[in-house]
Scaffold this motif. Sequence first.
Motif, PDB file in Angstrom:
ATOM      1  N   MET A 131       0.855  -1.190   0.000  1.00  0.00           N
ATOM      2  CA  MET A 131       0.000   0.000   0.000  1.00  0.00           C
ATOM      3  C   MET A 131       0.896   1.247   0.000  1.00  0.00           C
ATOM      4  SD  MET A 131      -2.736   1.449   2.826  1.00  0.00           S
ATOM      5  CE  MET A 131      -4.201   0.497   2.421  1.00  0.00           C
ATOM      6  N   SER A 132       0.846   2.001  -1.060  1.00  0.00           N
ATOM      7  CA  SER A 132       1.648   3.223  -1.149  1.00  0.00           C
ATOM      8  C   SER A 132       1.035   4.310  -0.285  1.00  0.00           C
ATOM      9  CB  SER A 132       1.722   3.702  -2.604  1.00  0.00           C
ATOM     10  OG  SER A 132       0.436   4.101  -3.035  1.00  0.00           O
ATOM     11  N   ASP A 133       1.836   5.338   0.006  1.00  0.00           N
ATOM     12  CA  ASP A 133       1.301   6.494   0.739  1.00  0.00           C
ATOM     13  C   ASP A 133       0.144   7.121  -0.036  1.00  0.00           C
ATOM     14  OD1 ASP A 133       3.387   5.921   2.396  1.00  0.00           O
ATOM     15  OD2 ASP A 133       4.493   7.787   2.050  1.00  0.00           O
ATOM     16  N   ALA A 134       0.275   7.154  -1.370  1.00  0.00           N
ATOM     17  CA  ALA A 134      -0.760   7.778  -2.209  1.00  0.00           C
ATOM     18  C   ALA A 134      -2.074   7.010  -2.114  1.00  0.00           C
ATOM     19  CB  ALA A 134      -0.287   7.844  -3.663  1.00  0.00           C
ATOM     20  N   ARG A 135      -1.990   5.662  -2.075  1.00  0.00           N
ATOM     21  CA  ARG A 135      -3.219   4.871  -1.990  1.00  0.00           C
ATOM     22  C   ARG A 135      -3.881   5.042  -0.627  1.00  0.00           C
ATOM     23  NH1 ARG A 135      -1.980  -0.550  -3.651  1.00  0.00           N
ATOM     24  NH2 ARG A 135      -2.586  -1.691  -1.780  1.00  0.00           N
ATOM     25  N   TRP A 136      -3.076   5.118   0.407  1.00  0.00           N
ATOM     26  CA  TRP A 136      -3.635   5.355   1.737  1.00  0.00           C
ATOM     27  C   TRP A 136      -4.302   6.730   1.792  1.00  0.00           C
ATOM     28  CZ3 TRP A 136      -6.066   3.832   5.550  1.00  0.00           C
ATOM     29  CH2 TRP A 136      -6.060   4.467   6.801  1.00  0.00           C
ATOM     30  N   GLN A 137      -3.663   7.712   1.187  1.00  0.00           N
ATOM     31  CA  GLN A 137      -4.248   9.062   1.136  1.00  0.00           C
ATOM     32  C   GLN A 137      -5.585   9.037   0.388  1.00  0.00           C
ATOM     33  OE1 GLN A 137      -2.533  12.303   2.160  1.00  0.00           O
ATOM     34  NE2 GLN A 137      -4.710  12.763   2.090  1.00  0.00           N
ATOM     35  N   LYS A 138      -5.655   8.268  -0.699  1.00  0.00           N
ATOM     36  CA  LYS A 138      -6.901   8.178  -1.469  1.00  0.00           C
ATOM     37  C   LYS A 138      -8.000   7.481  -0.671  1.00  0.00           C
ATOM     38  CE  LYS A 138      -4.806   8.349  -6.088  1.00  0.00           C
ATOM     39  NZ  LYS A 138      -4.453   7.567  -7.303  1.00  0.00           N
ATOM     40  N   ASN A 139      -7.616   6.496   0.136  1.00  0.00           N
ATOM     41  CA  ASN A 139      -8.591   5.854   1.015  1.00  0.00           C
ATOM     42  C   ASN A 139      -9.235   6.886   1.940  1.00  0.00           C
ATOM     43  OD1 ASN A 139      -9.298   3.041   1.016  1.00  0.00           O
ATOM     44  ND2 ASN A 139      -7.153   2.540   1.346  1.00  0.00           N
ATOM     45  N   LEU A 140      -8.397   7.717   2.544  1.00  0.00           N
ATOM     46  CA  LEU A 140      -8.890   8.759   3.452  1.00  0.00           C
ATOM     47  C   LEU A 140      -9.724   9.789   2.699  1.00  0.00           C
ATOM     48  CD1 LEU A 140      -5.658   9.280   5.594  1.00  0.00           C
ATOM     49  CD2 LEU A 140      -7.699   7.983   6.217  1.00  0.00           C
ATOM     50  N   ASP A 141      -9.269  10.162   1.516  1.00  0.00           N
ATOM     51  CA  ASP A 141     -10.011  11.135   0.710  1.00  0.00           C
ATOM     52  C   ASP A 141     -11.415  10.617   0.383  1.00  0.00           C
ATOM     53  OD1 ASP A 141      -7.865  12.841   0.732  1.00  0.00           O
ATOM     54  OD2 ASP A 141      -7.162  12.323  -1.288  1.00  0.00           O
ATOM     55  N   LYS A 142     -11.506   9.312   0.092  1.00  0.00           N
ATOM     56  CA  LYS A 142     -12.803   8.719  -0.245  1.00  0.00           C
ATOM     57  C   LYS A 142     -13.737   8.764   0.968  1.00  0.00           C
ATOM     58  CE  LYS A 142     -13.906   6.719  -3.532  1.00  0.00           C
ATOM     59  NZ  LYS A 142     -14.690   7.131  -4.723  1.00  0.00           N
ATOM     60  N   HIS A 184       1.982   5.905   7.517  1.00  0.00           N
ATOM     61  CA  HIS A 184       0.541   5.973   7.244  1.00  0.00           C
ATOM     62  C   HIS A 184      -0.211   6.557   8.435  1.00  0.00           C
ATOM     63  CE1 HIS A 184       0.561   2.642   3.905  1.00  0.00           C
ATOM     64  NE2 HIS A 184       1.267   3.698   3.595  1.00  0.00           N
ATOM     65  N   PHE A 185       0.226   6.210   9.632  1.00  0.00           N
ATOM     66  CA  PHE A 185      -0.405   6.758  10.832  1.00  0.00           C
ATOM     67  C   PHE A 185      -0.223   8.271  10.885  1.00  0.00           C
ATOM     68  CE2 PHE A 185      -0.258   7.836  15.431  1.00  0.00           C
ATOM     69  CZ  PHE A 185      -1.537   7.443  15.778  1.00  0.00           C
ATOM     70  N   GLU A 186       0.957   8.743  10.547  1.00  0.00           N
ATOM     71  CA  GLU A 186       1.226  10.189  10.546  1.00  0.00           C
ATOM     72  C   GLU A 186       0.386  10.904   9.483  1.00  0.00           C
ATOM     73  OE1 GLU A 186       5.442  10.072  10.040  1.00  0.00           O
ATOM     74  OE2 GLU A 186       5.825   9.626  12.174  1.00  0.00           O
ATOM     75  N   ILE A 187       0.224  10.279   8.308  1.00  0.00           N
ATOM     76  CA  ILE A 187      -0.643  10.834   7.271  1.00  0.00           C
ATOM     77  C   ILE A 187      -2.083  10.899   7.782  1.00  0.00           C
ATOM     78  CG2 ILE A 187      -1.678  10.366   4.998  1.00  0.00           C
ATOM     79  CD1 ILE A 187       1.067   9.117   4.199  1.00  0.00           C
ATOM     80  N   LEU A 188      -2.502   9.832   8.448  1.00  0.00           N
ATOM     81  CA  LEU A 188      -3.851   9.751   9.015  1.00  0.00           C
ATOM     82  C   LEU A 188      -4.109  10.896   9.993  1.00  0.00           C
ATOM     83  CD1 LEU A 188      -6.487   8.066   9.723  1.00  0.00           C
ATOM     84  CD2 LEU A 188      -5.076   6.892  11.423  1.00  0.00           C
ATOM     85  N   ILE A 189      -3.193  11.090  10.931  1.00  0.00           N
ATOM     86  CA  ILE A 189      -3.356  12.140  11.946  1.00  0.00           C
ATOM     87  C   ILE A 189      -3.485  13.513  11.285  1.00  0.00           C
ATOM     88  CG2 ILE A 189      -2.209  13.355  13.843  1.00  0.00           C
ATOM     89  CD1 ILE A 189      -2.986  10.719  14.862  1.00  0.00           C
ATOM     90  N   GLU A 190      -2.568  13.795  10.370  1.00  0.00           N
ATOM     91  CA  GLU A 190      -2.552  15.111   9.713  1.00  0.00           C
ATOM     92  C   GLU A 190      -3.820  15.344   8.892  1.00  0.00           C
ATOM     93  OE1 GLU A 190       0.188  17.668   6.534  1.00  0.00           O
ATOM     94  OE2 GLU A 190       0.803  15.655   7.146  1.00  0.00           O
ATOM     95  N   ARG A 191      -4.224  14.298   8.144  1.00  0.00           N
ATOM     96  CA  ARG A 191      -5.390  14.448   7.258  1.00  0.00           C
ATOM     97  C   ARG A 191      -6.679  14.627   8.063  1.00  0.00           C
ATOM     98  NH1 ARG A 191      -8.047  16.221   4.282  1.00  0.00           N
ATOM     99  NH2 ARG A 191      -8.859  15.584   2.241  1.00  0.00           N
TER     100      ARG A 191
END
Length: 345
Positions: A131-142, A184-191
């Motif tokens: 799972m790339s950072d970009a795919r995880w970001q897209k999951n959150l965006d969705k 991914h956790f850090e991306i999650l927190i920020e997003r």
Amino acid sequence: MVDALCQELILRKDEIPGSLQTIYFGGGTPSLLEAEELAQIFKTIDAHFEVSANPEITLEANPDDLTGAKLKMLAASRTNRLSIGVQSFFEEDLKLMNRAHNATEAVQCLELAKQYFDNISIDLIYGMPDMSDARWQKNLDKALALEIPHISSYALTVEPNTALQKFIEKGVVKPVDDAVAQRHFEILIERMQKAGFENYEFSNFGKPGYYSQNNTAYWTGKSYLGIGPSAHSYDGATRSWNINNNPKYIKAIQSGELPIERETLSMTDKYNEYVMTGLRTIWGISLIKIEESFGLKYKEYALQQAQKHIQAHLLFVDQDRILVTQKGKFLSDGLASDLFLINLS
């Protein structure tokens, strides 16, 4: 099974004092319950427990369970919150986790559920192999585009004897990488912060007014009663758990017996649990409460053990509370274990 659940409720009606603030249908497949079965359970609860005027009543379900007819039935019941096991909006992730639903069903289910329920939570998994950072970001965006007000998000764990474990052993799938999970956790927190969510417990994010009352009760150490096979209960002094075998559970209940094991918690157990749960929340752990509940030695020990983590900017003290910094969140379980004690003598 439903008859047994109701009988256990009756047998244990005196274990929870005061009114019920939250009722949670979870574990297994509660979405299989039909309208009359839900009504039977609620009738039993009403007859033997005091229920608050406006309780949070959550039912767990998977996207493939929630047809229009099922959602209409649940909306007509007293259920007022859904927790939906989406896990990911990407096909490759869902196949890897051996989920029954596909990505399209996940989106369609949520769009449909929003027509019946305002209070919806979904689960999302991060740290997946490949799972790339970009795919995880897209999951959150969705999830954010769907305007879901509560998200529970967990790092992937590989359970023994699962298809995923076998894929990893055979080299078909990469092993889980802790560094990827932390990123991914850090991306999650920020997003989530940017989107106006409050990270009230490190795996749980809610818009204001949408904290899960069930989660909050658990993480703040309130008593709870677990009904059914494998269910756990806690009353502040003891923990108990039911047998995890359905036929044996039903047979015991039909005989008027409770198939339960109990553990009485020592003072040290209670202190360790308070530290473990409290440090995972925005409320932290209270030094005043530690001294009042456990004694001065426990308070001094907690402060002493926290010092090196305070210096490393993983913990901080605000008035009487020890809290985890943003930097320390991913390491919170390890931080808590450093404040545990085995024996104060």
